[in-house]
Design a protein around this motif. Sequence first.
Motif, short mmCIF file in Angstrom:
data_model
loop_
_atom_site.label_atom_id
_atom_site.label_comp_id
_atom_site.label_asym_id
_atom_site.label_seq_id
_atom_site.Cartn_x
_atom_site.Cartn_y
_atom_site.Cartn_z
N LEU A 22 7.57 2.50 -1.63
CA LEU A 22 6.51 2.69 -2.63
C LEU A 22 5.87 1.36 -3.03
N ALA A 23 6.71 0.35 -3.29
CA ALA A 23 6.20 -0.95 -3.70
C ALA A 23 5.35 -1.59 -2.60
N SER A 24 5.79 -1.44 -1.35
CA SER A 24 5.03 -2.01 -0.24
C SER A 24 3.69 -1.31 -0.05
N ILE A 25 3.64 0.01 -0.32
CA ILE A 25 2.37 0.74 -0.27
C ILE A 25 1.42 0.20 -1.34
N GLY A 26 1.96 -0.03 -2.54
CA GLY A 26 1.13 -0.58 -3.61
C GLY A 26 0.50 -1.91 -3.24
N LEU A 27 1.28 -2.74 -2.54
CA LEU A 27 0.76 -4.05 -2.13
C LEU A 27 -0.18 -3.95 -0.94
N LYS A 28 0.30 -3.31 0.13
CA LYS A 28 -0.45 -3.33 1.40
C LYS A 28 -1.68 -2.42 1.40
N ALA A 29 -1.61 -1.30 0.70
CA ALA A 29 -2.71 -0.35 0.73
C ALA A 29 -3.71 -0.58 -0.40
N PHE A 30 -3.29 -1.29 -1.46
CA PHE A 30 -4.18 -1.45 -2.61
C PHE A 30 -4.47 -2.92 -2.94
N LEU A 31 -3.43 -3.66 -3.34
CA LEU A 31 -3.66 -5.00 -3.88
C LEU A 31 -4.07 -6.01 -2.81
N LEU A 32 -3.30 -6.10 -1.75
CA LEU A 32 -3.51 -7.15 -0.76
C LEU A 32 -4.88 -7.10 -0.08
N PRO A 33 -5.36 -5.94 0.37
CA PRO A 33 -6.67 -5.91 1.05
C PRO A 33 -7.83 -6.31 0.14
N ILE A 102 -6.92 2.18 1.27
CA ILE A 102 -7.19 3.50 0.72
C ILE A 102 -8.50 3.55 -0.05
N THR A 103 -8.81 2.50 -0.82
CA THR A 103 -10.03 2.51 -1.63
C THR A 103 -10.52 1.08 -1.86
N ASP A 104 -11.81 0.96 -2.12
CA ASP A 104 -12.40 -0.34 -2.46
C ASP A 104 -12.80 -0.40 -3.93
N ASP A 105 -12.54 0.65 -4.65
CA ASP A 105 -12.88 0.69 -6.08
C ASP A 105 -11.88 -0.14 -6.87
N ASN A 106 -12.37 -1.15 -7.60
CA ASN A 106 -11.48 -2.08 -8.28
C ASN A 106 -10.58 -1.42 -9.31
N LEU A 107 -11.13 -0.46 -10.04
CA LEU A 107 -10.34 0.20 -11.08
C LEU A 107 -9.23 1.04 -10.45
N LEU A 108 -9.56 1.78 -9.38
CA LEU A 108 -8.55 2.59 -8.70
C LEU A 108 -7.47 1.71 -8.07
N ILE A 109 -7.89 0.56 -7.56
CA ILE A 109 -6.92 -0.39 -6.97
C ILE A 109 -5.91 -0.83 -8.03
N SER A 110 -6.42 -1.22 -9.21
CA SER A 110 -5.54 -1.70 -10.27
C SER A 110 -4.59 -0.61 -10.74
N ILE A 111 -5.11 0.60 -10.93
CA ILE A 111 -4.29 1.68 -11.48
C ILE A 111 -3.26 2.18 -10.46
N PHE A 112 -3.73 2.58 -9.28
CA PHE A 112 -2.82 3.18 -8.31
C PHE A 112 -1.95 2.14 -7.59
N GLY A 113 -2.48 0.94 -7.42
CA GLY A 113 -1.64 -0.13 -6.88
C GLY A 113 -0.50 -0.45 -7.84
N GLY A 114 -0.84 -0.56 -9.14
CA GLY A 114 0.19 -0.82 -10.15
C GLY A 114 1.16 0.33 -10.27
N LEU A 115 0.66 1.56 -10.11
CA LEU A 115 1.52 2.74 -10.21
C LEU A 115 2.57 2.75 -9.10
N CYS A 116 2.13 2.54 -7.86
CA CYS A 116 3.07 2.52 -6.73
C CYS A 116 4.06 1.37 -6.85
N LEU A 117 3.54 0.20 -7.21
CA LEU A 117 4.39 -0.98 -7.31
C LEU A 117 5.40 -0.82 -8.45
#
Length: 296
Positions: A22-33, A102-117
Amino acid sequence: MRHSKTYNFFSEFSQITFGIVLASIGLKAFLLPNGFLDGGVTGMALLVNNLFGINISLSLIIFSLPFLVLGYYTVSKRIVIKSILSILGFASLIHFGDYGTITDDNLLISIFGGLCLGAGIGIAIRNGSVLDGSEILGIYLNDKFGLSIGKVILMFNIILFSITAMVVSLEVALYSILTYIVTAKVTDLTIEGFEDFIGVTIVSNDYAKIKNAIMMELGVGLTTYKGSKGFGSTGAQQDFDIIHTIINRIDIKKMHRIIEDIDENAFIVEFDVNNVKGGVLRHYLDKKKGKTLGRI
């Protein structure tokens, strides 16, 4: 006994593995890109990658080493060993995992990236492991100098996000702070659970009626213990039962109404409960059958 230990071992490491994924998905799919950061050691690794292009997995392992050494002296060796394996697994998934963007929307990145992480970190911590060593730093400084663990972690991240604002951009720093807030909140919820419990102590002359009403109408267990009053201006001592129970916070208003209907002058003390285990707290009363509950 051996079967139970084997089951617990596999259960712990299965859950830790799930948390790492889950944490790696938060990083690789949301925050890092999208160049966003998190707090703690993970945020340091992301910042170094952003500035110098150094491999995140390598940075994560290197930055974690001092905290693991601290952990050796401040927490149990078992936790340190599990944390080493978890961090290595986390670093490996970050390096080899490919989840796409998964998304390029900054708000969705912050919310769902933080949620998975946050969910991943929380699951790991619940099973005696650490994916981020900044908590260990907080424990060490708390033992050494009496500093609050929460304040240590907060100051650590203030410095990290301030550097981000100066060398990357203010916008990235602000979105990273939002990500950290979501991560921290979800981590807490994962560790402590989603139910919010509150402890209640009730002192009343009508303790018998209140006790029965709480069991019948709220369907929760309770404990009574002997007390005496009259040590104030009256001087007349009187023995009675003190009621102690734990309920979901959502039921607190209903409990107030139950008590006020019986004794509006009852003395009530409420306090937060971080964790509940065992007892009959989750067993609710069948009002139709009038089934009596035991004690907490």
